[in-house]
Scaffold this motif. Sequence first.
Motif, mmCIF file in Angstrom:
data_model
loop_
_atom_site.group_PDB
_atom_site.id
_atom_site.type_symbol
_atom_site.label_atom_id
_atom_site.label_comp_id
_atom_site.label_asym_id
_atom_site.label_seq_id
_atom_site.Cartn_x
_atom_site.Cartn_y
_atom_site.Cartn_z
ATOM 1 N N VAL A 1 5.415 6.461 0.315
ATOM 2 C CA VAL A 1 6.203 5.190 0.845
ATOM 3 C C VAL A 1 5.409 4.011 0.411
ATOM 4 O O VAL A 1 4.208 3.970 0.589
ATOM 5 N N ASP A 2 5.931 2.824 0.187
ATOM 6 C CA ASP A 2 5.341 1.825 -0.257
ATOM 7 C C ASP A 2 5.428 0.801 1.112
ATOM 8 O O ASP A 2 6.789 0.568 1.507
ATOM 9 N N VAL B 1 5.311 16.136 11.070
ATOM 10 C CA VAL B 1 5.018 15.020 10.192
ATOM 11 C C VAL B 1 3.585 14.803 10.077
ATOM 12 O O VAL B 1 2.873 14.867 11.148
ATOM 13 N N GLU B 2 3.074 14.903 8.961
ATOM 14 C CA GLU B 2 1.753 14.391 8.876
ATOM 15 C C GLU B 2 1.393 13.452 7.949
ATOM 16 O O GLU B 2 1.968 13.317 6.607
ATOM 17 N N ASN B 3 0.621 12.248 8.261
ATOM 18 C CA ASN B 3 0.255 11.076 7.311
ATOM 19 C C ASN B 3 -0.911 11.577 6.393
ATOM 20 O O ASN B 3 -2.073 11.719 7.098
ATOM 21 N N LEU B 4 -0.840 11.871 5.307
ATOM 22 C CA LEU B 4 -1.979 12.305 4.620
ATOM 23 C C LEU B 4 -2.894 11.185 3.934
ATOM 24 O O LEU B 4 -3.839 11.693 3.308
ATOM 25 N N THR B 5 -2.427 10.026 4.067
ATOM 26 C CA THR B 5 -2.915 9.040 3.279
ATOM 27 C C THR B 5 -4.503 8.778 3.353
ATOM 28 O O THR B 5 -5.193 8.627 2.573
ATOM 29 N N ASN B 6 -5.135 9.100 4.858
ATOM 30 C CA ASN B 6 -6.454 8.711 5.018
ATOM 31 C C ASN B 6 -7.130 10.136 4.864
ATOM 32 O O ASN B 6 -8.477 10.257 5.383
ATOM 33 N N ILE C 1 11.125 4.283 -0.703
ATOM 34 C CA ILE C 1 10.524 5.689 -1.010
ATOM 35 C C ILE C 1 9.862 5.561 -2.685
ATOM 36 O O ILE C 1 10.698 5.237 -3.471
ATOM 37 N N ASP C 2 8.745 5.974 -3.065
ATOM 38 C CA ASP C 2 8.206 5.888 -4.086
ATOM 39 C C ASP C 2 8.635 6.962 -4.994
ATOM 40 O O ASP C 2 9.252 7.119 -6.033
ATOM 41 N N MET D 1 0.895 -1.211 -0.013
ATOM 42 C CA MET D 1 -0.076 -0.081 -0.064
ATOM 43 C C MET D 1 0.743 1.183 -0.070
ATOM 44 O O MET D 1 1.719 1.346 0.495
ATOM 45 N N LYS D 2 0.286 2.207 -0.661
ATOM 46 C CA LYS D 2 1.063 3.473 -0.736
ATOM 47 C C LYS D 2 0.728 4.363 0.283
ATOM 48 O O LYS D 2 -0.591 4.667 0.310
ATOM 49 N N HIS D 3 1.641 5.238 0.976
ATOM 50 C CA HIS D 3 1.289 6.164 2.021
ATOM 51 C C HIS D 3 1.882 7.291 1.605
ATOM 52 O O HIS D 3 2.983 7.395 0.949
#
Lengths: 190, 562
Positions: free
Chosen positions: A50-51, A73-78, A30-31, A1-3
């Motif tokens: 990131v994968d 840092v912020e995870n934007l995935t969701n 790192i993608d 899954m890509k984040h």
Amino acid sequence: MKHTVAALVEDRPGVLNRVASLFRRRGFNIDSLAVGTTEEAGISRMTIVVDGAEGIATQVERQLDKLIDVVVVENLTNLETVVRELALIKVAARPDQRREILDIVEIFRAQVVDVAPTTLVVQITATASTLDALLENLRPYGVREMVRTGRIALTRGARTTSLPHESAEARRFHSESGRRPEGELPFVTE
Amino acid sequence: MTMMSGADIVLESLKHLGVDVVFGYPGGVVLPLYDRFPAHPEVRHILVRHEQGAGHAADGYARASGKLGVALATSGPGATNLVTAITTAHMDSVPTLFITGNVGRELLGRDGFQEADITGITMPTVKHNYLVMRAEDLAYTFAEAAYIATTGRKGSVHIDIPKDVFLEQAEFIWPDKIEIRGYRPQTVGATALVEQAAEIINAAERPVIFAGHGVILSEAAEELRLFAEKTGTPILNTLLGLGSISPDHALAYGMMGMHGSYWANHAASNADVIIALGMRMDDRALGRFADMNPTAKIVHVDIDPAEHGKNLFTLVPIVGDVKVVLGQLMEHVVTNSHAEWVRWIDDLRNNHRLSMSVPPGEEMTQQHVISKIAQFIGPEAVLTTGVGQHQMWAAQFGNIGRPYQLVTSGGLGTMGFEVPAAMGAAVACPDRAVWTICGDGGFQMTFQEIATMVDEHLPVKMAIMNNGFLGMVRQWQELFYGNNYVSVAMSQPDFLKLADAYGIHGIRVTDRSQVDQALKDAAAYPGPVILDFRVEAEGNVFPMVPAGASLSETIEEPQKVR
């Protein structure tokens, strides 16, 4: 899954090295990585795709946050986000194929930014999947060269990421120190 | 406005930080700094014989005292020689500051004589590092570096200073307070998580505490004891957590992990609630992660959020300082005894005590020598070790009963740590006896520091476990590589002649009956002593969790490993 993770970092010498070193050391894949300035002087924004499994994204976030030069840092995935990537594609185009290619370019709302007797340079700003689709359609003509910026993302709506406060003195130190001073330096050897 | 040179600013900064000793080695680019030491007699410089020795000494100094340890080296080879020590200290979260010189700013990046990209090299093994490009930034850099090294999850910080920055004039301005927007360690646990943890702890039937180095680093030994007593929770220690509770305490069950006790490892494997305090879920402490008591509910308190869930799923991850969070938990946990569970572990201990006892017989085993040393020196002394079999036996038989008593390289497992780290501990604790258990291999890596001990009058007692083998490597070759001994037997110099060469006292011990007298003689001698213990050649450390096995597969006897 890509984040997709966004990191606001101090614009200081070595910060890219610190982040890259961390990803290498921890074995994170790192993608794409896009870095640029932000609305705040002295702060750069890194958008990193990131994968890996769910746990990886959390580790990426926390390990990044441990770096002193990484401020937030912020995870934007969701989150609800606008995600874009820009690509320049140099595609082979004989004069008799040009019309067909322009049709494809129009359908994808891309633009032709350079024309030469045997090639065209197409520019597209879109999501990664749209970009991939355009590429698939151009491939039969012969893609000679291509460059992609990597993904960048912002959350939708009024929501923003705020930076913690820092005193003016600290601000000055963090933005100025570590850089080579301007002008002539003495030649000192042992 | 008082201007001073960068070198003076460095020394003035160290004084402001309360640093009174620096372990170092001079060289070309740090000459301007050395030139100014005599003007700042408050900062004692200890001249080592190898930069690695300076680094481990700073580390040992910090581990034995809880204070910031400082080492200094020149550019290039001086700086790269520090790398092992920097990594050793950082891996075990030891507050240390490493200072290196570099070539002049104009030569940086141009492969000048003795130039190494040392900030590039140390980047992944430090908490933070700096290349200082202006003398006016030096004071702030030192203040911030020390703040980073000694707060949050402590660790190594490295400052690299080009030669001409030492010479540049600037004003000395010491910052009133340090503020870093990218570094805000959270010491207080989130209330909701603390309450959730307390609920789980209160409902536990078979709780157990894993007490790690963080308990010692946050000075929470007293809080740990009170918490364990109130909740009736048995305490297991990681290697570096030893000393957070006295081994004589009714709830102390010693070390868990690869060479932990049978009962500790089974208590860890059978608990229904694990309260992990200031430890990082290391593979040596936990065995195979997938089978590390998968049904237990884990409450994990650590100041470093990246440790939560890194290796094991954690039900309640509490970010905070162990001392503070234990205080918070105390307000929510109920008094409990868990008598049945404690008795279960006690029975296990009674039935399996033999596997962690000094072997009977007349042979001079390492277990025998180390337990004799531990009894002789007592918990007020500092006990340093190298890495390998003797280190594990020191953990098992060292009777570690107070914080800062044991000085050992856990995470990195650095052989050669024993001599220089003990030297640093002796500087930090002039009123304590410092004994170091040395491997015959590790001793030979760094014994050059004996010369430093002689110069500085540091009466370290070095007990070499001389078995002619790299013991732990040999044990693995015996158990897991079919007795195929490769590059593991070693010849040794005559350690008594070596002692003689350094002008210190040497004692050879070849028989069990001589041990007591040798220890007395060593203690009575006013300077450093080498004790050459000719111990059993092929003893093995047990209990053991074979590599890749789980804690519940702890083996007590050699034949079962094969």
